[in-house]
Every structure is written in structure tokens, then in C-alpha cells.
Write a protein that holds these residues in place. Structure first.
Motif, short mmCIF file in Angstrom:
data_model
loop_
_atom_site.label_atom_id
_atom_site.label_comp_id
_atom_site.label_asym_id
_atom_site.label_seq_id
_atom_site.Cartn_x
_atom_site.Cartn_y
_atom_site.Cartn_z
N SER A 1 -1.34 15.93 7.09
CA SER A 1 -0.49 15.20 8.02
C SER A 1 -0.64 13.71 7.77
O SER A 1 -1.61 13.25 7.14
CB SER A 1 -0.88 15.52 9.46
OG SER A 1 -2.16 14.96 9.75
N THR A 2 0.34 12.92 8.22
CA THR A 2 0.27 11.47 8.02
C THR A 2 -0.98 10.89 8.67
O THR A 2 -1.61 9.98 8.12
CB THR A 2 1.53 10.79 8.59
OG1 THR A 2 1.68 11.16 9.97
CG2 THR A 2 2.77 11.20 7.81
N ALA B 1 16.07 -3.47 7.35
CA ALA B 1 16.20 -2.17 6.69
C ALA B 1 15.25 -1.15 7.31
O ALA B 1 15.62 0.01 7.53
CB ALA B 1 15.93 -2.32 5.20
N ALA B 2 14.02 -1.58 7.61
CA ALA B 2 13.05 -0.67 8.21
C ALA B 2 13.49 -0.21 9.60
O ALA B 2 13.10 0.87 10.06
CB ALA B 2 11.68 -1.35 8.31
N THR B 3 14.33 -1.00 10.25
CA THR B 3 14.77 -0.68 11.61
C THR B 3 15.99 0.23 11.63
O THR B 3 16.04 1.19 12.41
CB THR B 3 15.10 -1.98 12.37
OG1 THR B 3 13.95 -2.84 12.38
CG2 THR B 3 15.51 -1.69 13.81
N MET C 1 0.82 -1.20 0.00
CA MET C 1 0.00 0.00 0.00
C MET C 1 0.86 1.26 0.00
O MET C 1 0.51 2.26 -0.63
CB MET C 1 -0.94 -0.02 1.20
CG MET C 1 -2.10 -1.01 1.04
SD MET C 1 -3.35 -0.84 2.32
CE MET C 1 -2.45 -1.47 3.74
N SER C 2 2.01 1.23 0.71
CA SER C 2 2.90 2.38 0.70
C SER C 2 3.41 2.64 -0.72
O SER C 2 3.48 3.79 -1.17
CB SER C 2 4.08 2.16 1.65
OG SER C 2 3.65 2.18 2.99
N ALA C 3 3.78 1.56 -1.43
CA ALA C 3 4.29 1.71 -2.79
C ALA C 3 3.22 2.31 -3.70
O ALA C 3 3.50 3.16 -4.56
CB ALA C 3 4.76 0.37 -3.32
N GLN C 4 1.96 1.87 -3.54
CA GLN C 4 0.88 2.41 -4.35
C GLN C 4 0.68 3.90 -4.07
O GLN C 4 0.49 4.71 -4.99
CB GLN C 4 -0.42 1.66 -4.07
CG GLN C 4 -0.41 0.21 -4.52
CD GLN C 4 -1.69 -0.49 -4.14
OE1 GLN C 4 -2.77 0.09 -4.23
NE2 GLN C 4 -1.59 -1.73 -3.72
N THR D 1 3.33 7.33 6.46
CA THR D 1 4.66 7.75 6.90
C THR D 1 5.73 7.17 5.99
O THR D 1 6.66 7.88 5.56
CB THR D 1 4.92 7.32 8.35
OG1 THR D 1 3.94 7.93 9.20
CG2 THR D 1 6.31 7.72 8.80
N GLU D 2 5.63 5.88 5.67
CA GLU D 2 6.62 5.25 4.79
C GLU D 2 6.58 5.86 3.39
O GLU D 2 7.63 6.05 2.76
CB GLU D 2 6.37 3.74 4.72
CG GLU D 2 6.68 3.02 6.01
CD GLU D 2 6.41 1.54 5.92
OE1 GLU D 2 5.91 1.08 4.88
OE2 GLU D 2 6.71 0.84 6.90
#
Length: 439
Positions: A26-27, A169-171, A1-4, A42-43
Motif C-alpha cells: 500500500s502507499t 496540474a496537481a490540482t 523523489m516521486s520521479a526516482q 501515491t504520485e
């Protein structure tokens, strides 16, 4: 969903629907409007910050970067991987790498484990580290099979090696952090790291694996496959392993070790994992995708307990989890010794399939054929594409090394997988066609 969401916002800014200098919600507000979590937004914002589409103004919010809409329409970004792999037609012989042979998987032990796991009572809340019983069984398994000894609080159950890399990577990554990746190397790893905002730095490999000399000092992570470099097949020698670990300690970097098929070696016993030499700087990623099947959807991440704790916390924030039933099924296979027996049987099966492939390719120079589920056929520069195309016309699917390069290909050859659904007779026939076209 973030990529979309990234794609939709990028398009809106490129065509002027979101004007330069315009303030974005805002997010929290945008997430509520779209019916998605705040984390998704946010991502997406972080990715667009890294690409330069957005800018933050202290105490004011998030805005479209000045000058974006007035700029020429950007050219499509060059992908870091080749086009997605298509499914093989029923009559085709699939010699592409990356698949496990599942012809021997449907056993009474396999069916029993899934039946019992499906009967377990559901859990209301799952530990982000994974089921305790599975972690204990996994810790024992990777200690015996791969020389990886880690405390339980340094082990986390994932959905596979790629998922483990994504969580790492996310961390630890921030947008714009530089990450070293093997070139040629595993395309999905590049997609994951780039999706987390990393600037990818191609790191050359040779017949022995990653070339450590010359690694930049500003890399946050180096992703590597030292036990059987994908796709070239090299095994990283001890001096290079030591040099890589020394480089990581000197620069405060992490090494993400993907041990995707380390159980399968045909000349000597499986080599110990790089993690065993320095657990403080190596994060070990494993998966059942090559041991069993990608449908299992279970892997593991081992590292320093403090780092693994941070990964678990980030995972909980992302609402990422590994399905409980596959975890219980794998636990039962491990506790009853069924997985060890299956791996021993499959090591012999893959050795037989490898012998068929090597025999059918007699006369050609092969690389990386002492381990894993694939090998490389050296083909003169410029010929690999022709052989791949002509083999495809004759119903044999093979990949070129070019597909696995991040940028322009520096090595030429064909990558032949022998862990696919092809029978041994089909393997022989397909490889004989490849040999005839490569001669």
C-alpha cells in the motif's frame, strides 16, 4: 523523489524483479518502508497507472499489470525536451535564451531588502497562499504592470511560473487527461505536465502565436505564452485571444497563461495579460525570474478564488512552500517602489542590448524582436544545426528552434538570447559570428 521511485519501480517491472500479477505494498506501507511521505508514493503509483505498468483490483490493492514482465524490454521513451543545457565555460559567449541580465542587480535597495527580510522572526506555520503582505503588494503590482486585477483570495505566491503550473496540474489533472502545449514551446512546462500524468497534445504556432483553430475539444488545459510566445516571439492577436477564451468556455477547459517576460516590450507599452479578458477560465502565472533573477525563487498564480483555494489545499497536501525570506525581500522591494524603478531601468537596458543584437545581425530575417529577452533568426532548413555547431566551435553558444519542438521540427532557425551574462561587447561579437556563419 516521486520521479526516482517511478524509475526504480519501472526498472524492477521491466527486468522481472517485480513479476506480472505481483501485489505491491500500500502507499502508506511503502512510504513508511522507504522513509518518504505517502504523497510521494501515491504520485509514483499514479504515474505508473497512467503508463499501464500497474492496475488496481477492487478491494484488493495494486498489482503489476499482467503480461508486463513477459513483454519485450521497452525502448527508452522519447523525451519531450532536448538534452539538459550545459553550463557555459568562462571564455564562451552565451547567447542562449531564458536568462535575465543581473549585472545591474546588486544595488543598495537589493541588499537592504534581503538584510531586513533575513531579520524577520521565523514563522511556525505558513499560509499556503503565501505571506499576506506580499500578496497585497503583488496584487497591486500586477494590476499596474500587467492589467491583472484579482482579489487576494484569487492570488497565490509560488516558487515561479513552472511551480505554479505544477501546482495547477496537481490540482485539476487526472492521469491520462489531455493537455495542449505550444509546439515549439517551453520544454520545462512539458516536463511538468507529463510528470503529472498528462497526455501532451502538440498545438502548432505561427508568427502570431498559438493557432486556435483546430484545437481539440477534449483538452483539459491549454498552456500558452500569449504575450511573447516562447520561443517564436509572436504576440497573440485579440481575435485569437477571444477565440481561445470562447473555446475554453465551450469545452469547460482552463488556459494556463505563462507571462514569463511580459514587462519587457520595446515598441509599445506592455500588452495586458490574457487573464484580464476572462478570469474565470484563465490561470495567470508570473515569475521574478526574468524581472530579477532565478535565484529569487518567487512567482505567483492568479485565478478564480475557488480554484485558487483548491490549489492552496493541494499545495498543503504536497508540503510545497515558498521560502519566507525571499517573499519578505520581494515585499520590501515592492512596497518601497524599488522593483518598479528597477524594471524601468532594465526595460531601457534590454532595449539597448536588443539594439546591439539587431545591429550585429543586420541582413538576416529576425522574428519576435519587439519584446522579451530573446529573438529568432530565420535560417534555411537544415542549416541551423550547422550554424549552431560551428558557432560553438568558435566559443559562441546558440540554440536551434529544433530544441524547443516536442516532435519533429517544423520551423528552422536560431534562438538568440540577450538577457544572459554576456556584456554588450560580447553580444555584438557573438552575433557577428552568427551572422557570418548564416550568410
Amino acid at each position: 523523489m516521486s520521479a526516482q521511485l517511478v524509475g526504480q519501480l519501472r526498472d524492477a517491472m521491466a527486468d522481472g524483479r517485480l513479476a506480472a500479477g505481483e501485489r505491491l505494498p500500500s502507499t502508506r506501507a511503502l512510504g513508511k518502508l522507504l522513509g518518504v511521505s505517502r504523497t510521494v508514493v501515491t504520485e509514483a503509483y499514479e504515474q505508473l497507472y497512467a503508463e499501464g505498468w500497474l492496475e488496481g483490483r477492487h478491494g484488493s490493492g495494486t498489482y503489476v499489470t499482467d503480461g508486463v514482465a513477459a513483454a519485450p524490454e521497452p525502448r527508452p521513451r522519447k523525451p519531450t525536451t532536448r538534452p539538459a543545457r550545459r553550463a557555459a565555460a568562462p571564455h564562451e559567449i552565451d547567447l542562449r535564451p531564458g536568462l535575465a541580465w543581473i549585472g545591474a542587480l546588486d544595488t543598495p535597495a537589493w541588499r537592504r531588502a534581503w538584510r531586513l527580510a533575513a531579520g524577520m522572526p521565523p514563522q511556525q506555520r505558513q499560509d499556503p497562499h503565501g505571506l499576506p503582505g506580499l500578496r497585497e503588494a503583488l496584487a497591486d503590482y500586477i494590476r499596474r504592470s500587467r492589467g491583472v486585477s484579482c482579489p487576494l483570495d484569487g492570488l497565490l505566491v509560488t516558487r515561479g511560473a513552472t511551480n505554479g503550473l505544477d501546482l495547477l496540474a496537481a490540482t485539476v489533472l487526472r492521469p491520462g487527461d489531455r493537455v495542449g502545449v505550444e509546439d515549439p514551446g517551453y520544454g520545462r512546462a512539458r516536463v511538468v505536465l507529463e510528470g503529472r500524468g498528462a497526455e501532451l497534445v502538440p498545438c502548432p504556432v505561427d508568427e502570431h502565436g498559438l493557432i486556435v483553430d483546430g484545437l481539440p475539444d477534449d483538452l483539459r488545459i491549454v498552456y500558452t505564452t500569449p504575450s511573447h510566445q516562447f520561443p517564436m516571439g509572436g504576440v497573440l492577436p485579440i481575435p485569437r485571444r477571444q477565440a481561445l477564451l470562447a473555446w475554453a468556455r465551450r469545452n469547460g477547459a482552463l488556459i494556463a497563461e505563462d507571462d514569463y517576460d511580459g514587462e519587457f516590450r520595446f515598441d509599445v507599452a506592455p500588452l495586458p495579460a490574457l487573464y484580464g479578458l476572462d478570469p474565470d477560465v484563465v490561470v495567470y502565472l508570473g515569475t521574478t525570474a526574468k524581472i530579477l533573477t532565478t535565484d529569487m525563487g518567487v512567482g505567483w498564480l492568479a485565478g478564480r478564488p475557488d480554484l485558487v483555494g483548491e490549489v492552496a489545499l493541494r499545495r498543503e497536501q504536497l508540503n510545497d512552500r515558498t521560502a519566507v525570506v525571499p517573499q519578505d525581500a520581494l515585499r520590501l522591494l515592492l512596497e518601497r517602489g524599488d522593483l518598479d524603478r528597477y524594471v524601468r531601468r532594465m526595460r531601457a537596458e534590454y532595449a539597448r542590448r536588443r539594439e546591439v543584437v539587431v545591429g550585429a545581425l543586420a541582413g538576416l530575417r529576425l522574428r519576435g524582436d519587439t519584446a522579451g529577452l530573446h529573438l529568432v533568426v530565420d535560417v534555411p532548413e537544415g542549416e541551423a544545426r550547422r550554424v549552431s555547431a560551428e558557432a560553438g566551435e568558435r566559443g559562441v553558444l546558440v540554440e536551434t528552434l529544433e530544441r524547443h519542438h516536442m516532435g519533429p521540427a517544423r520551423a528552422s532557425g536560431l534562438v538568440i538570447g540577450y538577457g544572459s551574462a554576456a556584456t554588450t561587447a560580447e553580444l555584438r561579437a557573438g552575433c557577428e559570428i552568427v551572422r557570418s556563419l548564416s550568410a
